[in-house]
Enzyme design. Structure first.
Site, PDB file in Angstrom:
ATOM      1  N   GLU B 141       0.822  -1.216   0.000  1.00 25.30           N
ATOM      2  CA  GLU B 141       0.000   0.000   0.000  1.00 25.30           C
ATOM      3  C   GLU B 141       0.856   1.266   0.000  1.00 25.30           C
ATOM      4  O   GLU B 141       0.495   2.272  -0.618  1.00 25.30           O
ATOM      5  CB  GLU B 141      -0.918  -0.016   1.234  1.00 25.30           C
ATOM      6  N   VAL B 144       2.641   3.622  -3.433  1.00 23.57           N
ATOM      7  CA  VAL B 144       2.102   4.732  -4.242  1.00 23.57           C
ATOM      8  C   VAL B 144       1.281   5.645  -3.332  1.00 23.57           C
ATOM      9  O   VAL B 144       0.303   5.201  -2.729  1.00 23.57           O
ATOM     10  CB  VAL B 144       1.206   4.221  -5.387  1.00 23.57           C
ATOM     11  N   GLY B 198      13.807  18.311   4.008  1.00 24.74           N
ATOM     12  CA  GLY B 198      13.603  16.856   3.977  1.00 24.74           C
ATOM     13  C   GLY B 198      12.605  16.406   2.931  1.00 24.74           C
ATOM     14  O   GLY B 198      12.152  15.272   2.943  1.00 24.74           O
ATOM     15  N   LYS B 216       5.654   4.403  -9.964  1.00 27.51           N
ATOM     16  CA  LYS B 216       4.325   4.397  -9.347  1.00 27.51           C
ATOM     17  C   LYS B 216       3.236   4.172 -10.401  1.00 27.51           C
ATOM     18  O   LYS B 216       2.263   3.459 -10.162  1.00 27.51           O
ATOM     19  CB  LYS B 216       4.101   5.710  -8.590  1.00 27.51           C
TER      20      LYS B 216
END
Lengths: 431, 431
Positions: B141, B144, B198, B216
């Site tokens: 899960e 993506v 970040g 993805k």
């Protein structure tokens, strides 16, 4: 051949893996949604993980069936439950006999799928307990935002479901009405149009007065937090008192008015609100227009999750119901809410108020002074506009207790012949 | 006590129903995400449906572990797989040794959870087959849009998954960069800022050049349609050539430029596209800004579904990974894509083009005439602006074949010293 080949519009998808003996499905109810489910099941009968067959449908009057459904119709459930079907789909709507029949099916160990939000809102605790006792799966994905699958997902994912606040636009009828009124229609004309287009029922009162959204909010609060609340516990306001002038003033002060349902968890307490609210123009919920529905899941300090899509309609609902059947036939579990408990409910405290004032208005500066004496400060004022009975003006306030707002407006009413409409301001998604 | 009590920020949720013997979890990898998963598992160790214990973590070098994880570290997987843990979590990233280790675990019947999009994109068919063979659950899960659960949902719901087109903003780094460049930063300054915050890795090349989004998209196309495509099959463009001027011109002609990934099914064929595209201002995807991610699922003739939320970050990813573990421990199935087949891929045909022209530009009317000779008609022109080397102008065209656009621009280049940048226009969600 795919489960989807025969569904218009055509969508090419390869066949679903797996096969098995025929699955028998019993329908309780055969109205608009029941007929759509029946049609859909016929269309995909031999193309799913297991062949599907409708064993029959429970209806009030077996003589008035006019469509071409090949399955029998029954006026009593006995023939539908014996021998036990693999799944019962409840689409009767309303509380009884839906509740008794669903409890009966679950008690016999028969899995049940329902799209009935009133039933799940009012009797969810009891139904979930019955399902847990017998081990029969119980799913109701179509009960909230019928076209967007998320209830089952979050019920199975406790960390994703750990949210502080849920905001939904969950009633397409009232959202459509407010969208069209904002575009210049009167309430009556917008309602007439919605009924003509099939977006409002012949008796739209449960949609317009917020009852339908309150049902959905009760289902959401149970699913996410295990709150055992009755729709009647929820402070609910309808959309019928809103007119083109309020919606236009809202736009002037950079927002729109949306029919929202909000559940919030603060400390050990909760608050629930259903009604129209002012949504700032930059908020993604402000652009959920027409019959579109949406739900936002907020968690302090994190980017919110927003899911949007169609919330109603026979075909949309039928697909979600049948997907629940597929999940059950594939061995999927119930939509299992958090364990039930009664929350301590507090009044909903919005981040500010949208106030529309009409009638023999004093000057804006005078109103501002009067409000200031009660700690009510405006962030933004609209220009006053001529309206029936004088002028109308709208303002957006900073956060302030409902008691202070009420007192300030009562004071204003004591010095001028005015009407006031008060709507909460929806907090932004990111906290 | 709730599974969530100890997760900051505090969220009150009652305990999850059910209990059982301790579940043993083995970690492959202990970098940023691995450490976050390890911390999260410690926090909720005794509060989930089953007590959880990390049996150990596979790392490259067992001597450099500095954090306070109470579990052992191993440089070889043997000790982690024998005796078999209840779940293996793969967070190594990259293709090898991740592929070999996941195949090994699945082959032994050990369920596997991964967040590794490169792995699932490149070897998904093989891994799904291995899981089906041994019956071990395989979930991904977090691969993506890590913070938004939907892959497992749609894999289990074939009717909801019957869509024609999937459009995603699935790479937060490139979306953040374009958002900040549109706000006036240079590409270099935006990248520097993203790295400081970040939002971009030390080596951001796979994010910037579209490789990460292509991974993805391959996972999405497999899940929804069973397409067996390698990320290399996907025509991919990066965002690095975009500057403040293109983004500002896009805004002038009522839109924005977004890093999108599009998979479309037309007849028996498909098309795949990854790259920056022009998104009209009214499109909800135009307001998916910063690190926010989104996916839109479109079905001809229906309102689209839009899901948005955080797409990355150690804590967000860790929660999704652990929710996958909970689903597996509760008996949930694999995320099972549609059966694999190779689609016939066609060139992506957008509904129009955003063209930015810079240099010694002829008059706009002259360019329009020249383009018209190739069947290229503008819907909208920006005002020309002074820029390095002359002037820059942008236009939005009606639908037109890529060959015609290429020919028209080649012809323009033959008469004037100009540069051209060509971006597809993203079709609206409702068709």
């Amino acid at each position: 051949m795919s489960v989807l080949d025969a569904i218009a519009p055509p969508v090419e998808v390869p066949p679903i893996a797996g096969a098995g003996r025929e699955a028998r499905v019993a329908l309780l109810g055969h109205g608009l949604i029941g007929s759509a489910v029946s049609r859909l099941l016929r269309t995909i009968a031999n193309r799913g993980p297991r062949p599907l067959r409708v064993t029959g449908a429970l209806v009030r009057n077996t003589r008035v069936r006019t469509d071409d459904a090949p399955h029998p119709f029954f006026a009593s459930p006995a023939a539908l439950f014996e021998p036990a079907p693999d799944v019962v789909i409840e689409l009767l709507g309303g509380l009884e006999p839906a509740r008794t029949l669903v409890l009966d099916a679950l008690g016999r160990g028969i899995p049940v799928v329902t799209a009935n939000k009133r039933l799940v809102a009012a009797h969810g605790d009891e139904l979930v307990r019955a399902a847990a006792r017998s081990g029969a799966a119980f799913r109701y994905e179509a009960s909230v935002i019928a076209g967007v699958p998320f209830l089952g997902t979050f019920a199975a994912r406790p960390l994703a479901a750990a949210v502080n606040r849920v905001v939904a636009i969950a009633n397409g009828t009232s959202n459509y009405l407010l969208t069209r009124i904002a575009e210049g229609l009167s309430f009556a004309a917008a309602l007439d149009e919605a009924q003509r287009l099939g977006f409002a029922e012949t008796d739209p009162s449960r949609d317009i007065d917020g009852s339908d959204a309150a049902d959905k909010l009760a289902v959401l609060a149970r699913t996410f937090w295990g709150w055992s609340v009755r729709p009647n516990d929820i402070s609910t306001t309808g959309v019928s008192r809103l007119g083109a002038i309020e919606l236009s003033l809202a736009r002037e002060i950079a927002g729109s008015i949306k029919p929202v349902a909000v559940a919030q968890q603060i400390g050990g307490n909760g608050s629930l609100f259903v009604g129209p609210a002012f949504v700032a123009a930059g908020d993604p919920l402000a652009s959920i227009d027409g019959v579109l529905n949406a739900i936002r899941l907020e968690r302090t300090g994190e980017l919110p999750l927003l899911f949007s899509g169609p919330g109603a309609g026979p075909d949309v609902t039928a697909r979600t119901v049948v997907d629940d059947v597929f999940e059950i036939l594939a061995g999927g579990a119930s939509i299992r809410p958090q364990p039930a408990h009664r929350p301590t409910l507090r009044q909903h405290r919005p981040s500010g108020w949208f106030i529309s004032l009409g009638g023999s208005l004093p000057e804006t500066a005078e109103i501002a002074d009067l409000f200031g004496a009660y700690g009510l400060w405006a962030k933004r004022w609209s220009e006053p506009r001529p309206s029936t009975g004088g002028r109308t003006v709208a303002l957006l306030t900073h956060s302030c207790s409902p008691a202070a707002v009420d007192a300030a407006i009562a004071r204003l009413k004591s010095v001028a012949a005015i009407d006031a409409m008060l709507l909460p301001v929806l907090e932004a998604g990111r906290e």
